[in-house]
Write a protein that holds these residues in place. Structure first.
Motif, mmCIF file in Angstrom:
data_model
loop_
_atom_site.group_PDB
_atom_site.id
_atom_site.type_symbol
_atom_site.label_atom_id
_atom_site.label_comp_id
_atom_site.label_asym_id
_atom_site.label_seq_id
_atom_site.Cartn_x
_atom_site.Cartn_y
_atom_site.Cartn_z
ATOM 1 N N VAL A 91 12.196 -43.618 -40.928
ATOM 2 C CA VAL A 91 11.323 -43.451 -42.086
ATOM 3 C C VAL A 91 11.218 -41.951 -42.364
ATOM 4 C CG1 VAL A 91 10.010 -45.567 -41.766
ATOM 5 C CG2 VAL A 91 9.299 -43.495 -40.580
ATOM 6 N N ASP A 92 11.179 -41.600 -43.633
ATOM 7 C CA ASP A 92 11.089 -40.186 -43.976
ATOM 8 C C ASP A 92 10.206 -40.004 -45.200
ATOM 9 O OD1 ASP A 92 12.775 -39.605 -46.597
ATOM 10 O OD2 ASP A 92 13.933 -41.056 -45.431
ATOM 11 N N LYS A 122 10.636 -31.975 -45.711
ATOM 12 C CA LYS A 122 11.054 -33.295 -45.252
ATOM 13 C C LYS A 122 10.485 -33.545 -43.870
ATOM 14 C CE LYS A 122 15.052 -36.256 -44.325
ATOM 15 N NZ LYS A 122 16.527 -36.408 -44.385
ATOM 16 N N LEU A 123 9.887 -34.715 -43.699
ATOM 17 C CA LEU A 123 9.410 -35.185 -42.401
ATOM 18 C C LEU A 123 10.079 -36.527 -42.135
ATOM 19 C CD1 LEU A 123 5.580 -34.470 -42.802
ATOM 20 C CD2 LEU A 123 7.251 -33.066 -41.588
ATOM 21 N N ALA A 124 10.599 -36.711 -40.930
ATOM 22 C CA ALA A 124 11.310 -37.952 -40.625
ATOM 23 C C ALA A 124 11.109 -38.329 -39.164
ATOM 24 C CB ALA A 124 12.796 -37.809 -40.929
ATOM 25 N N TYR A 125 11.102 -39.623 -38.937
ATOM 26 C CA TYR A 125 11.033 -40.147 -37.575
ATOM 27 C C TYR A 125 11.998 -41.314 -37.467
ATOM 28 C CZ TYR A 125 9.368 -42.427 -33.340
ATOM 29 O OH TYR A 125 9.299 -43.000 -32.093
ATOM 30 N N LEU A 176 9.171 -41.572 -50.378
ATOM 31 C CA LEU A 176 9.025 -42.248 -49.090
ATOM 32 C C LEU A 176 10.205 -43.186 -48.915
ATOM 33 C CD1 LEU A 176 7.302 -42.927 -46.556
ATOM 34 C CD2 LEU A 176 6.189 -44.706 -47.942
ATOM 35 N N GLY A 177 10.936 -43.046 -47.796
ATOM 36 C CA GLY A 177 12.150 -43.819 -47.621
ATOM 37 C C GLY A 177 12.267 -44.466 -46.264
ATOM 38 N N LEU A 189 11.864 -35.063 -37.001
ATOM 39 C CA LEU A 189 12.447 -33.995 -37.810
ATOM 40 C C LEU A 189 11.393 -33.424 -38.743
ATOM 41 C CD1 LEU A 189 14.886 -32.422 -39.115
ATOM 42 C CD2 LEU A 189 15.135 -34.388 -40.640
ATOM 43 N N ALA A 190 11.353 -32.094 -38.830
ATOM 44 C CA ALA A 190 10.495 -31.394 -39.784
ATOM 45 C C ALA A 190 11.310 -30.278 -40.420
ATOM 46 C CB ALA A 190 9.258 -30.838 -39.099
#
Length: 738
Positions: A307-308, A324-327, A252-253, A358-359
């Motif tokens: 955040v990803d 990877k999931l990111a917003y 988690l980043g 992003l997915a």
């Protein structure tokens, strides 16, 4: 406006230096002599000499960190390393170029498997190779005043354009458990100075009603050199929590970017007189002076947060998946009035907001011992929710029509599937396919375009690549790859000046499309590439590597104008030869070429041919306590502009081309020679001598043609010496301890 940063500003410099010295040297005196400790360090100090003359060094001095015109400079660097195996700790400190404007300091302090701390301080100064001769008052400030040189070009004063970067970074890592780890970093960089910039306007134009054209009594066009003032800070913050198990990992980043510019606008003050293209000092038309005195926007304050969540799972020893999931959200709220700009009623700032989702998922597997398969799918959607407001007009008089800014939503879908098969122990083949779809969703009907005829909302590109690698003999291996792709898109949309767009299903039926201008990144394109490479070692002492790549693009647009084709080729050869245990020779040859054919309005055909050629050879060797070496390299970059006209060209263009032969070549040529000798006085100390020479020739008709410089409308010229020669010598003493 004040500049606010997320992390400590550069006023923390003494603290960092003190920390670095304490970490590196403070505990060194107290260390014990147990075998578990390893201590290594060095200090280098010396002096350098370089030939005098700013004109001969403008290219060489760009990123050297030396003051222009200085002939003597100091050399000082330090490196310290201490490892305590018993305690499991490590400390390292290094500093380089500490007596120049490109100094760097690094600190690392860690306990193996537990925690680590790092810090970095750096400076970088860049000097522009052009030296303006100008009458500009307060050049490099946010409010320069343009004063024409009364004595004409060459009678002003020199201005050194430079940009100083000062950065500070901190990093921390903590191992919480055998499966959990935390990482964080903060960094900030200040930029100060000025760089080459300018403005221009030619009247009449629809964006400046009342702006009259040039006559024998007035100047109606102008190009002015106005350096861009720089006083900005960019800070970044990152944090990541990682969990890792035997078959599963999760991370988690967070990432944050904060840009602050202390200057909102460049506000020039232009006098009432300027030079016309023939060199006569004339009054400026009222409309033109008003346009030139308008503020010019500088990069605005902005920030972004992301955040990803990333992870991977091993289904088996041969199959693994990742995702990877990111917003993220980026905003821009620079106040118009504070920056010196007028705004529409009820609007204080742009209110820019762009959110991106992003997915991504990937899978790699080896279903058979000789077969490997991997694939990935990535989807990204950018939502532009910036408020719309009317910022300008299209047309004049009764035909004037208001237009707003444009929202630019965008979704991208990319996929890749590849398979590799080991036919024999010596031969492996790979086949891959790619898909890329870009959907711009919608066109803001109240916005307007300028300079282009039509747009596309959607483009799609598919590609295929095949590669074969083979080891022919024990000493020779090679590979060949073929690649091709094709791009097309949806119907073209014709803008109607702030009143929406018209979709054209049959571009050939639209008369003005035949002479229109279309974005090259939206045009239909066919691309082919081939690449071959080889690695050969005919003898134990000799190795050769070679590679060649050839490619071409073909474009198809509704218009007869625009880019029609482009070609490229690149050939590289590297060789290394060990004469004996003490002497080694290496060399390389590289040649690359790019061609671009473009048809321009007015019946002009332009063929750009850029060729870059490089080669070099070097040798190193030792004679008892003496280590010597050197290398020589040569580079030439040449751009040719082939120009022809068709029957539709006007007589003036034909006469000009016939008289001049077209644009001359732009050539950059550089030769460098470097020699060194290092003598070991004893096991702890050595002295090194470096000698070098650089010869550069740069001919660019845009700034200087046959010794005649380009002249701005106030008489400013940009000076640089076409042929430059630089020689330098450095003597350094190094002392090591263990």
């Amino acid at each position: 406006m004040s500049t606010k940063t997320l992390v400590p500003t550069l006023r923390a410099r003494p603290t960092l230096l003190t920390l670095a010295l304490l970490a590196a040297f403070g505990s060194a005196a107290a260390q014990d002599k147990e075998q578990a400790q390893v201590v290594d360090g060095s200090v280098s100090a010396g002096i350098g000499f370089i030939n005098e003359g700013r004109d001969d060094r403008s290219l060489y001095d760009q990123y050297r960190g030396l003051r222009p015109g200085s002939t003597v400079f100091g050399v000082f660097g330090v490196d310290y390393y201490r490892r305590d195996d018993k305690a499991g700790t490590l400390a390292r400190f290094s500093g380089s170029d500490l007596l120049t404007n490109n100094r760097e300091l690094d600190v690392l302090w860690k306990r193996q498997g537990d925690w680590s701390f790092s810090a970095r301080y750096g400076e970088l100064r860049r000097y522009d190779p052009f030296v303006p001769d100008t009458g500009l008052v307060d050049a490099g400030s946010f409010a320069p005043r343009v004063v024409p040189l009364p004595g004409g070009p060459g009678t002003g004063g020199d201005v050194d354009l430079k940009v100083k970067r000062t950065s500070l970074g901190l990093g921390f890592q903590k191992v919480i458990s055998d499966r959990l780890q935390f990482d964080a970093s903060l960094s900030t960089e200040n930029k100060e100075g000025s760089r080459l910039f300018g403005i221009g306007m030619a009247c009449p134009t629809f964006v400046a009603p009342g702006c009259r054209g040039t006559t024998s009594a007035e100047v109606g066009s102008a190009v002015l050199m106005l350096p861009e003032p720089i006083d900005a800070n960019h800070s970044q913050a990152e944090a990541r929590l990682t969990y890792a198990a035997q078959r599963f990992s999760l991370s988690l980043g967070y990432y944050g970017s904060f840009y602050r510019n202390s200057l909102g606008a460049l506000v020039p003050g232009v006098s009432g007189s300027l030079y016309n293209p023939l060199g006569a000092l004339l009054p400026v038309t009222t409309g033109l002076q008003g346009v030139l005195n308008q503020p010019v926007a500088l990069p605005p304050d902005n920030q972004a947060h992301q955040v990803d969540l990333t992870g991977a799972y091993a289904f088996s020893q041969t199959t693994r998946a990742n995702f990877k999931l990111a917003y993220s959200r980026a905003t821009q709220h620079q106040n118009f009035a504070a920056a010196g700009f007028a705004a529409p009623a009820g609007v204080s700032d742009l209110g820019g907001k762009v959110s991106t989702t992003l997915a991504q998922v990937g899978l790699s597997s080896r279903p058979l011992p000789k077969l490997s398969v991997n694939g990935s799918l990535r989807y990204e959607y950018r939502d532009d929710s910036t408020p719309l407001a009317q910022y300008g007009l299209v047309g004049t008089g009764s035909f004037a029509n208001g237009f707003t800014n444009r929202q630019y939503p965008l979704s991208t879908l990319r996929g890749r599937l590849a398979a590799g098969y080991q036919f024999t122990p010596q031969t492996k083949g790979t086949l891959s396919g790619t898909f890329n779809q870009v959907d711009r969703r919608t066109f803001t009907e109240t916005s307007a375009t300028s300079g282009i005829t039509a747009l596309r909302l959607k483009t799609e590109e598919t590609g295929l690549k095949a590669e074969l690698r083979r080891r022919m003999t024990e000493t020779l291996s090679g590979a060949v790859a073929l690649e091709g792709s094709r791009r097309d898109g949806s119907h073209w949309l014709r803008d109607v000046g702030g009143r929406g767009v018209t979709e054209e299903a049959d571009p050939a039926s639209v008369l003005f499309f035949q002479n229109g201008v279309f974005p090259v990144n939206l045009a239909d394109r066919r691309r082919e590439k081939v690449r071959v490479s080889a690695d050969w070692q005919p003898a134990e002492a000799l190795s050769l590597q070679a590679g060649a790549e050839f490619g071409r693009d073909r474009y198809d647009m509704p218009s007869a104008y625009g880019v029609r084709r482009s070609d490229m080729d690149q050939v590289d050869v590297d060789a290394t030869y060990a004469i004996n245990d003490n002497w080694n020779v290496n060399g390389f040859v590289s040649r690359g070429r790019q061609e671009l054919d473009q048809v321009r309005p007015g019946g002009a055909f332009l063929a750009l041919d850029n060729t870059a050629t490089m080669f070099g050879v070097g040798v190193t060797g030792t004679v008892q306590k003496l280590e010597v070496g050197g290398n020589v390299s040569w580079l030439q970059d040449r751009s040719k502009y082939g120009q022809t006209l068709d029957a539709s060209a006007d007589l003036g263009s034909a006469a000009l081309l016939g008289a001049t032969g077209g644009l001359p070549d732009i050539v950059f040529r550089q030769t460098q020679l470097r020699l060194f000798a290092k003598y070991a006085i004893d096991k702890q100390s050595a002295v090194r001598l470096d000698v070098g020479h650089q010869r550069s020739r740069w001919t660019d008709w845009a700034w200087n043609y046959n010794g005649v410089p380009f002249v701005y409308s106030d008489g400013t010229t940009l000076n640089y010496k076409t042929l430059q020669n630089v020689s330098f010598l450095g003597l350094t003493y190094t002392r090591r301890w263990q």
